[in-house]
Design a protein around this motif. Structure first.
Motif, mmCIF file in Angstrom:
data_model
loop_
_atom_site.group_PDB
_atom_site.id
_atom_site.type_symbol
_atom_site.label_atom_id
_atom_site.label_comp_id
_atom_site.label_asym_id
_atom_site.label_seq_id
_atom_site.Cartn_x
_atom_site.Cartn_y
_atom_site.Cartn_z
ATOM 1 N N MET A 32 0.863 -1.179 0.000
ATOM 2 C CA MET A 32 0.000 0.000 0.000
ATOM 3 C C MET A 32 0.900 1.229 0.000
ATOM 4 S SD MET A 32 -1.404 2.523 2.070
ATOM 5 C CE MET A 32 -2.249 2.357 3.615
ATOM 6 N N VAL A 33 0.610 2.204 -0.866
ATOM 7 C CA VAL A 33 1.410 3.421 -0.961
ATOM 8 C C VAL A 33 0.481 4.619 -0.786
ATOM 9 C CG1 VAL A 33 3.078 4.719 -2.338
ATOM 10 C CG2 VAL A 33 2.887 2.238 -2.661
ATOM 11 N N ASP A 34 0.908 5.581 0.045
ATOM 12 C CA ASP A 34 0.116 6.773 0.289
ATOM 13 C C ASP A 34 1.077 7.965 0.354
ATOM 14 O OD1 ASP A 34 -2.077 8.400 0.892
ATOM 15 O OD2 ASP A 34 -2.213 7.751 2.991
ATOM 16 N N SER A 35 0.528 9.185 0.456
ATOM 17 C CA SER A 35 1.378 10.358 0.632
ATOM 18 C C SER A 35 0.687 11.360 1.540
ATOM 19 C CB SER A 35 1.733 10.999 -0.720
ATOM 20 O OG SER A 35 0.589 11.528 -1.354
ATOM 21 N N ALA A 36 1.503 12.261 2.106
ATOM 22 C CA ALA A 36 0.980 13.282 3.024
ATOM 23 C C ALA A 36 1.926 14.471 3.012
ATOM 24 C CB ALA A 36 0.868 12.717 4.445
ATOM 25 N N GLY A 37 1.433 15.606 3.509
ATOM 26 C CA GLY A 37 2.256 16.805 3.643
ATOM 27 C C GLY A 37 2.463 17.129 5.110
ATOM 28 N N THR A 38 3.583 17.760 5.421
ATOM 29 C CA THR A 38 3.765 18.180 6.817
ATOM 30 C C THR A 38 2.893 19.399 7.124
ATOM 31 O OG1 THR A 38 5.675 19.531 6.225
ATOM 32 C CG2 THR A 38 6.117 17.275 6.960
ATOM 33 N N ALA A 39 2.578 20.202 6.094
ATOM 34 C CA ALA A 39 1.731 21.387 6.287
ATOM 35 C C ALA A 39 0.274 21.057 5.976
ATOM 36 C CB ALA A 39 2.213 22.508 5.370
ATOM 37 N N ASN A 40 -0.606 21.956 6.391
ATOM 38 C CA ASN A 40 -2.035 21.722 6.132
ATOM 39 C C ASN A 40 -2.588 22.638 5.041
ATOM 40 O OD1 ASN A 40 -2.156 24.181 7.360
ATOM 41 N ND2 ASN A 40 -3.409 23.550 9.115
ATOM 42 N N TYR A 41 -1.695 23.322 4.294
ATOM 43 C CA TYR A 41 -2.166 24.314 3.309
ATOM 44 C C TYR A 41 -3.084 23.728 2.249
ATOM 45 C CZ TYR A 41 2.678 25.915 4.437
ATOM 46 O OH TYR A 41 3.872 26.239 5.030
ATOM 47 N N HIS A 42 -2.856 22.478 1.863
ATOM 48 C CA HIS A 42 -3.543 21.950 0.675
ATOM 49 C C HIS A 42 -4.357 20.699 0.995
ATOM 50 C CE1 HIS A 42 -1.412 24.845 -1.797
ATOM 51 N NE2 HIS A 42 -0.307 24.507 -1.149
ATOM 52 N N VAL A 43 -4.859 20.621 2.225
ATOM 53 C CA VAL A 43 -5.673 19.458 2.608
ATOM 54 C C VAL A 43 -6.907 19.410 1.709
ATOM 55 C CG1 VAL A 43 -7.093 18.489 4.454
ATOM 56 C CG2 VAL A 43 -4.832 19.420 4.987
ATOM 57 N N GLY A 44 -7.153 18.239 1.130
ATOM 58 C CA GLY A 44 -8.315 18.055 0.249
ATOM 59 C C GLY A 44 -8.082 18.467 -1.190
ATOM 60 N N ALA A 45 -6.896 19.077 -1.471
ATOM 61 C CA ALA A 45 -6.635 19.564 -2.835
ATOM 62 C C ALA A 45 -6.073 18.452 -3.720
ATOM 63 C CB ALA A 45 -5.657 20.722 -2.787
ATOM 64 N N LYS A 46 -6.329 18.593 -5.019
ATOM 65 C CA LYS A 46 -5.702 17.713 -6.009
ATOM 66 C C LYS A 46 -4.232 18.093 -6.140
ATOM 67 C CE LYS A 46 -9.758 17.123 -8.838
ATOM 68 N NZ LYS A 46 -10.051 16.075 -9.738
ATOM 69 N N PRO A 47 -3.414 17.180 -6.698
ATOM 70 C CA PRO A 47 -2.014 17.540 -6.951
ATOM 71 C C PRO A 47 -1.921 18.758 -7.876
ATOM 72 C CG PRO A 47 -2.329 15.187 -7.207
ATOM 73 C CD PRO A 47 -3.695 15.782 -7.046
ATOM 74 N N ASP A 48 -0.818 19.486 -7.761
ATOM 75 C CA ASP A 48 -0.505 20.609 -8.650
ATOM 76 C C ASP A 48 -0.617 20.140 -10.112
ATOM 77 O OD1 ASP A 48 1.356 23.388 -8.432
ATOM 78 O OD2 ASP A 48 1.583 22.252 -10.305
ATOM 79 N N ARG A 49 -1.177 20.993 -10.980
ATOM 80 C CA ARG A 49 -1.407 20.573 -12.378
ATOM 81 C C ARG A 49 -0.102 20.207 -13.071
ATOM 82 N NH1 ARG A 49 0.374 24.718 -15.086
ATOM 83 N NH2 ARG A 49 0.359 26.698 -13.968
ATOM 84 N N ARG A 50 1.031 20.794 -12.618
ATOM 85 C CA ARG A 50 2.315 20.464 -13.252
ATOM 86 C C ARG A 50 2.791 19.068 -12.862
ATOM 87 N NH1 ARG A 50 4.957 25.768 -10.864
ATOM 88 N NH2 ARG A 50 3.613 24.993 -9.184
#
Ligand code: 4NP
Length: 150
Positions: A32-50
């Motif tokens: 199983m592979v997942d990812s997370a951010g240390t900050a909460n700025y983009h919770v619920g957001a899709k990945p950057d379009r780039r």
């Protein structure tokens, strides 16, 4: 089931790419592979379009991933936690409750360059070439991780 977590700052540029790349290299009946951010700025957001675009260029669809923040329970869920840079490392390790938590946290580029603690550069404020560069770095590291774990 072996569980692997990719961590960056925002969970919209580097770690969603790392998640998509590693997932494409592993048998998903046992990983199983997942990812997370240390900050909460983009919770619920899709990945950057780039990031979505460079993944698409190499045949991966990461457009449905959703940003979330790293939390201390992730130490219980995951066997391996790969961070992109020194600031991610110190942020994650600062939440470790004991040595066993801390031991799970590794610089992802140490898979390619052992013990060097090199960073995957944050491409957020740069141009598209930064994302291509990040993709290549992560692809190399993820190939080594997949080979080692399978
Ligand atoms: P990431 O890149 O950590 O690779 O997802 C960033 C994304 C957003 C921000 C910083 C880095 N930001 O400041 O919003």
């Amino acid at each position: 089931m072996t569980k692997i977590l990719m961590v960056c700052l925002g969970n919209i540029c580097r770690s969603p790419l790392a998640e998509g790349i590693l997932r494409s290299k592993l048998p998903l009946d046992s990983f199983m592979v997942d990812s997370a951010g240390t900050a909460n700025y983009h919770v619920g957001a899709k990945p950057d379009r780039r990031s979505v675009a460079v993944a698409q260029k190499y045949g991966l669809n990461i457009s449905n991933l959703k940003g979330r923040q790293f939390n201390v329970r992730d130490f219980d869920t995951f066997d391996h936690i790969f961070v992109m840079d020194e600031s991610n490392y110190s942020n994650v390790v600062s939440l470790a409750r004991h040595e066993k938590d801390k031991e799970k946290v590794k610089f992802i580029l140490n898979e390619v360059y052992p013990n060097q603690n090199y960073s995957v550069p944050d491409p957020y404020y740069g141009g598209d070439s930064g994302f291509e560069n990040v993709y290549k770095m992560l692809d190399e590291a993820c190939s080594i991780i997949a080979e080692r774990l399978t």
